[in-house]
Design a protein around this motif. Structure first.
Motif, PDB file in Angstrom:
ATOM      1  N   SER A  56       0.842  -1.194   0.000  1.00  0.00           N
ATOM      2  CA  SER A  56       0.000   0.000   0.000  1.00  0.00           C
ATOM      3  C   SER A  56       0.875   1.240   0.000  1.00  0.00           C
ATOM      4  O   SER A  56       1.799   1.357   0.816  1.00  0.00           O
ATOM      5  CB  SER A  56      -0.900   0.016   1.237  1.00  0.00           C
ATOM      6  N   LEU A  57       0.603   2.151  -0.910  1.00  0.00           N
ATOM      7  CA  LEU A  57       1.364   3.396  -0.943  1.00  0.00           C
ATOM      8  C   LEU A  57       0.836   4.405   0.069  1.00  0.00           C
ATOM      9  O   LEU A  57       1.486   5.409   0.332  1.00  0.00           O
ATOM     10  CB  LEU A  57       1.337   3.991  -2.361  1.00  0.00           C
ATOM     11  N   GLN A  58      -0.349   4.131   0.664  1.00  0.00           N
ATOM     12  CA  GLN A  58      -0.879   5.012   1.705  1.00  0.00           C
ATOM     13  C   GLN A  58      -0.366   4.613   3.087  1.00  0.00           C
ATOM     14  O   GLN A  58       0.009   5.456   3.877  1.00  0.00           O
ATOM     15  CB  GLN A  58      -2.417   5.005   1.722  1.00  0.00           C
ATOM     16  N   THR A  59      -0.362   3.301   3.387  1.00  0.00           N
ATOM     17  CA  THR A  59      -0.023   2.856   4.739  1.00  0.00           C
ATOM     18  C   THR A  59       1.355   2.216   4.848  1.00  0.00           C
ATOM     19  O   THR A  59       1.858   2.038   5.957  1.00  0.00           O
ATOM     20  CB  THR A  59      -1.058   1.830   5.239  1.00  0.00           C
ATOM     21  N   GLY A  60       1.931   1.807   3.718  1.00  0.00           N
ATOM     22  CA  GLY A  60       3.207   1.105   3.757  1.00  0.00           C
ATOM     23  C   GLY A  60       3.062  -0.383   4.067  1.00  0.00           C
ATOM     24  O   GLY A  60       4.040  -1.119   4.065  1.00  0.00           O
ATOM     25  N   GLN A  61       1.834  -0.826   4.339  1.00  0.00           N
ATOM     26  CA  GLN A  61       1.582  -2.233   4.645  1.00  0.00           C
ATOM     27  C   GLN A  61       1.858  -3.079   3.405  1.00  0.00           C
ATOM     28  O   GLN A  61       1.422  -2.753   2.306  1.00  0.00           O
ATOM     29  CB  GLN A  61       0.134  -2.422   5.086  1.00  0.00           C
ATOM     30  N   GLU A  62       2.594  -4.182   3.597  1.00  0.00           N
ATOM     31  CA  GLU A  62       2.954  -5.052   2.479  1.00  0.00           C
ATOM     32  C   GLU A  62       2.404  -6.457   2.712  1.00  0.00           C
ATOM     33  O   GLU A  62       2.481  -6.989   3.812  1.00  0.00           O
ATOM     34  CB  GLU A  62       4.470  -5.111   2.330  1.00  0.00           C
ATOM     35  N   GLN A  63       1.812  -7.015   1.663  1.00  0.00           N
ATOM     36  CA  GLN A  63       1.306  -8.380   1.715  1.00  0.00           C
ATOM     37  C   GLN A  63       2.087  -9.207   0.706  1.00  0.00           C
ATOM     38  O   GLN A  63       2.399  -8.745  -0.392  1.00  0.00           O
ATOM     39  CB  GLN A  63      -0.191  -8.414   1.382  1.00  0.00           C
ATOM     40  N   LEU A  64       2.419 -10.460   1.087  1.00  0.00           N
ATOM     41  CA  LEU A  64       3.181 -11.364   0.235  1.00  0.00           C
ATOM     42  C   LEU A  64       2.313 -12.551  -0.154  1.00  0.00           C
ATOM     43  O   LEU A  64       1.579 -13.091   0.675  1.00  0.00           O
ATOM     44  CB  LEU A  64       4.426 -11.866   0.962  1.00  0.00           C
ATOM     45  N   TYR A  65       2.431 -12.966  -1.416  1.00  0.00           N
ATOM     46  CA  TYR A  65       1.680 -14.103  -1.934  1.00  0.00           C
ATOM     47  C   TYR A  65       2.651 -15.045  -2.635  1.00  0.00           C
ATOM     48  O   TYR A  65       3.276 -14.674  -3.627  1.00  0.00           O
ATOM     49  CB  TYR A  65       0.605 -13.634  -2.926  1.00  0.00           C
ATOM     50  N   LEU A  66       2.806 -16.266  -2.101  1.00  0.00           N
ATOM     51  CA  LEU A  66       3.659 -17.275  -2.725  1.00  0.00           C
ATOM     52  C   LEU A  66       2.864 -17.982  -3.804  1.00  0.00           C
ATOM     53  O   LEU A  66       1.715 -18.369  -3.579  1.00  0.00           O
ATOM     54  CB  LEU A  66       4.149 -18.277  -1.685  1.00  0.00           C
ATOM     55  N   THR A  67       3.472 -18.166  -4.978  1.00  0.00           N
ATOM     56  CA  THR A  67       2.737 -18.752  -6.095  1.00  0.00           C
ATOM     57  C   THR A  67       3.719 -19.363  -7.087  1.00  0.00           C
ATOM     58  O   THR A  67       4.939 -19.292  -6.896  1.00  0.00           O
ATOM     59  CB  THR A  67       1.839 -17.692  -6.765  1.00  0.00           C
ATOM     60  N   SER A  68       3.187 -19.941  -8.167  1.00  0.00           N
ATOM     61  CA  SER A  68       4.053 -20.564  -9.169  1.00  0.00           C
ATOM     62  C   SER A  68       4.204 -19.695 -10.413  1.00  0.00           C
ATOM     63  O   SER A  68       5.289 -19.272 -10.758  1.00  0.00           O
ATOM     64  CB  SER A  68       3.531 -21.947  -9.528  1.00  0.00           C
ATOM     65  N   ARG A  69       3.126 -19.408 -11.124  1.00  0.00           N
ATOM     66  CA  ARG A  69       3.232 -18.642 -12.366  1.00  0.00           C
ATOM     67  C   ARG A  69       2.263 -17.470 -12.443  1.00  0.00           C
ATOM     68  O   ARG A  69       2.483 -16.526 -13.189  1.00  0.00           O
ATOM     69  CB  ARG A  69       2.978 -19.540 -13.575  1.00  0.00           C
ATOM     70  N   HIS A  70       1.154 -17.536 -11.724  1.00  0.00           N
ATOM     71  CA  HIS A  70       0.186 -16.449 -11.714  1.00  0.00           C
ATOM     72  C   HIS A  70      -0.626 -16.562 -10.430  1.00  0.00           C
ATOM     73  O   HIS A  70      -0.578 -17.583  -9.745  1.00  0.00           O
ATOM     74  CB  HIS A  70      -0.730 -16.507 -12.936  1.00  0.00           C
ATOM     75  N   ILE A  71      -1.364 -15.504 -10.133  1.00  0.00           N
ATOM     76  CA  ILE A  71      -2.178 -15.512  -8.915  1.00  0.00           C
ATOM     77  C   ILE A  71      -3.352 -14.562  -9.082  1.00  0.00           C
ATOM     78  O   ILE A  71      -3.244 -13.534  -9.756  1.00  0.00           O
ATOM     79  CB  ILE A  71      -1.340 -15.124  -7.666  1.00  0.00           C
ATOM     80  N   SER A  72      -4.471 -14.919  -8.498  1.00  0.00           N
ATOM     81  CA  SER A  72      -5.627 -14.023  -8.411  1.00  0.00           C
ATOM     82  C   SER A  72      -5.747 -13.567  -6.968  1.00  0.00           C
ATOM     83  O   SER A  72      -5.783 -14.391  -6.054  1.00  0.00           O
ATOM     84  CB  SER A  72      -6.906 -14.739  -8.850  1.00  0.00           C
ATOM     85  N   ILE A  73      -5.780 -12.264  -6.779  1.00  0.00           N
ATOM     86  CA  ILE A  73      -5.860 -11.674  -5.441  1.00  0.00           C
ATOM     87  C   ILE A  73      -7.178 -10.929  -5.346  1.00  0.00           C
ATOM     88  O   ILE A  73      -7.460 -10.049  -6.160  1.00  0.00           O
ATOM     89  CB  ILE A  73      -4.679 -10.716  -5.198  1.00  0.00           C
ATOM     90  N   SER A  74      -7.976 -11.268  -4.357  1.00  0.00           N
ATOM     91  CA  SER A  74      -9.231 -10.559  -4.146  1.00  0.00           C
ATOM     92  C   SER A  74      -8.931  -9.152  -3.658  1.00  0.00           C
ATOM     93  O   SER A  74      -8.190  -8.972  -2.679  1.00  0.00           O
ATOM     94  CB  SER A  74     -10.095 -11.304  -3.120  1.00  0.00           C
ATOM     95  N   THR A  75      -9.487  -8.161  -4.337  1.00  0.00           N
ATOM     96  CA  THR A  75      -9.253  -6.781  -3.903  1.00  0.00           C
ATOM     97  C   THR A  75      -9.906  -6.502  -2.550  1.00  0.00           C
ATOM     98  O   THR A  75      -9.552  -5.528  -1.896  1.00  0.00           O
ATOM     99  CB  THR A  75      -9.763  -5.788  -4.959  1.00  0.00           C
TER     100      THR A  75
END
Length: 162
Positions: free
Chosen positions: A23-42
């Protein structure tokens, strides 16, 4: 949102990919481990509307990072349409039906256009209403037991600075 990337030439090494969403507002970072692609729910992104997204690849040869992509959720998210939750007929001097709906978006400045017509008619009735304020629609139906069709569309109110 769906994130995909070009993995480059095959290395035949076990490679782990991590998608970083910061997040560019809060600086909070989330990490997602995956292989080639990923769908992230907004819906899981709670740090505002603007984010930096990048992919990190790690294997026996080392670690590489992609370029950082900046995105604004308002530019990629399509708000969900309201859901009609009920209808009630009111016995007044002019027969009236009230349609109730549930708003499914929390986006600011989103407006709903709700129209209706008898299935036997060609013209539509209705107009614009601000979704965040209105949760119902009053219909004046002169013919009892009339079958109606509904049309709803969401749009974002654009403001220009200048």
């Amino acid at each position: 949102m769906t994130c995909t990337w070009d993995t480059g030439s095959p290395t035949y090494l076990d490679t782990k990919y991590t998608v970083h969403v910061k997040s560019l507002q809060t600086g909070q970072e989330q990490l997602y481990l995956t292989s080639r692609h990923i769908s992230i729910s907004t819906n899981t992104l709670r740090g505002g509307k603007t984010y930096s997204v990048w992919v990190q690849a790690a294997n026996a040869l080392g670690v590489q990072e992609s370029e950082h992509l900046q995105l604004n959720l308002d530019d990629i998210v399509i708000p969900a349409l309201p859901v009609i939750t009920g209808a009630e007929d009111r016995n007044t001097s002019v027969p009236t039906t009230v349609i109730h709906w549930r708003i499914q978006t929390s986006m600011d400045g989103v407006f709903c256009e709700m129209r209706h017509k008898a299935t036997t008619r060609t013209s539509w009735n209705g107009g614009e209403c601000e979704v965040v304020l209105v949760h119902y629609l009053h219909l004046v139906v002169c013919k009892p037991f009339c079958s109606l069709r509904f049309y709803e569309k969401l749009r974002k109110l654009l403001t220009l600075d200048g």
